[in-house]
Motif scaffolding. Structure first.
Motif, PDB file in Angstrom:
ATOM      1  N   ALA A   2      46.170  32.651  36.805  1.00 52.06           N
ATOM      2  CA  ALA A   2      45.613  33.984  36.626  1.00 52.06           C
ATOM      3  C   ALA A   2      46.748  34.970  36.859  1.00 52.06           C
ATOM      4  CB  ALA A   2      44.487  34.224  37.611  1.00 52.06           C
ATOM      5  N   GLU A   6      44.511  39.729  35.343  1.00 53.31           N
ATOM      6  CA  GLU A   6      43.313  38.889  35.220  1.00 53.31           C
ATOM      7  C   GLU A   6      42.599  38.766  36.559  1.00 53.31           C
ATOM      8  OE1 GLU A   6      44.835  35.929  31.627  1.00 53.31           O
ATOM      9  OE2 GLU A   6      45.288  35.437  33.717  1.00 53.31           O
ATOM     10  N   VAL A  10      38.731  39.934  37.372  1.00 50.34           N
ATOM     11  CA  VAL A  10      37.697  39.011  37.860  1.00 50.34           C
ATOM     12  C   VAL A  10      37.115  39.507  39.177  1.00 50.34           C
ATOM     13  CG1 VAL A  10      37.290  36.661  38.693  1.00 50.34           C
ATOM     14  CG2 VAL A  10      38.638  37.018  36.653  1.00 50.34           C
ATOM     15  N   GLU A 180      38.176  29.816  40.039  1.00 49.18           N
ATOM     16  CA  GLU A 180      38.325  29.193  38.727  1.00 49.18           C
ATOM     17  C   GLU A 180      39.424  29.863  37.907  1.00 49.18           C
ATOM     18  OE1 GLU A 180      34.875  29.115  35.867  1.00 49.18           O
ATOM     19  OE2 GLU A 180      34.635  27.176  36.857  1.00 49.18           O
ATOM     20  N   SER A 181      39.530  31.182  38.013  1.00 48.19           N
ATOM     21  CA  SER A 181      40.581  31.885  37.247  1.00 48.19           C
ATOM     22  C   SER A 181      41.965  31.478  37.732  1.00 48.19           C
ATOM     23  CB  SER A 181      40.396  33.400  37.322  1.00 48.19           C
ATOM     24  OG  SER A 181      40.707  33.890  38.604  1.00 48.19           O
ATOM     25  N   ASP A 184      42.408  27.599  36.601  1.00 44.14           N
ATOM     26  CA  ASP A 184      42.659  27.468  35.159  1.00 44.14           C
ATOM     27  C   ASP A 184      44.130  27.715  34.856  1.00 44.14           C
ATOM     28  OD1 ASP A 184      40.056  26.841  34.627  1.00 44.14           O
ATOM     29  OD2 ASP A 184      39.505  28.817  33.850  1.00 44.14           O
TER      30      ASP A 184
END
Length: 188
Positions: A2, A6, A10, A180-181, A184
């Motif tokens: 991220a 980002e 979020v 999760e960001s 990922d």
């Protein structure tokens, strides 16, 4: 990973705080060395779970962005003090400090997505509530697993009698989406 932008988006979306406010909070944290420094040029700076934990702590109080550094310093270093319900779980099982425990939760919630998304009462169902107390800093992380609570407390067990009490609370939703960001990005 991220990126900084980002992560800000979020956190802002999940905590219901304007993106502009979270951007200013992030800037103060970066200037104080509480967030990974941005790379020069056009490169994206990979954010860590600790960066995200600091941003969440600073954003949760909905305080003046100038107070972000003070809030993070007051809450992140709160030592683990006990687990209320169970003597079988080490008091520092999530982390030795509130900041470390929050970063660890950000990392673990997405890994157990099915359990955290399961219907309440279903086998293996898990949920998390994070509560920050003030004006004297204390915090709790309440992990429910198979209808059994495990309340991890951080900071002093007993506070002096103060009439004014404030709380900020968020759940596995914020922890899941933010974690999760970050995850990922680490997988890419």
């Amino acid at each position: 990973m991220a990126s900084q932008k980002e992560l800000i988006a979020v956190v802002a979306d999940n905590m219901g705080v304007p993106k502009e406010t979270v951007t200013v909070v992030d800037r103060y944290l970066a200037e104080a060395g509480l967030r990974t420094r941005a790379l020069r040029g056009r490169g994206n700076t990979p954010m860590t779970y600790h960066d995200a934990a600091h941003l969440i702590i600073a954003t949760a109080w909905d305080a003046n962005p100038k107070d972000a550094v003070q809030l993070v310093k007051a809450y992140r270093d709160l030592p683990a003090s006990r687990v209320k319900e169970s003597a079988f779980v080490a008091f520092d099982a999530l982390g030795s400090t509130f900041g470390a425990a929050l970063a660890n939760m950000l990392e673990s919630v997405p890994e157990d997505r099915e359990a955290f998304s399961a219907v309440e009462g279903a086998p293996g169902h898990m949920s998390v509530r994070v509560i920050m107390y003030g004006p004297e800093p204390r915090a709790e992380i309440i992990l429910m697993k198979d209808d059994q609570p495990h309340t991890f407390e951080f900071g002093p067990m007993f506070s002096r009698p103060i009439d004014l009490r404030r709380t900020a609370e968020f759940s596995q939703l914020t922890l899941g989406f933010v974690g999760e960001s970050i995850a990922d990005g680490l997988d890419k």
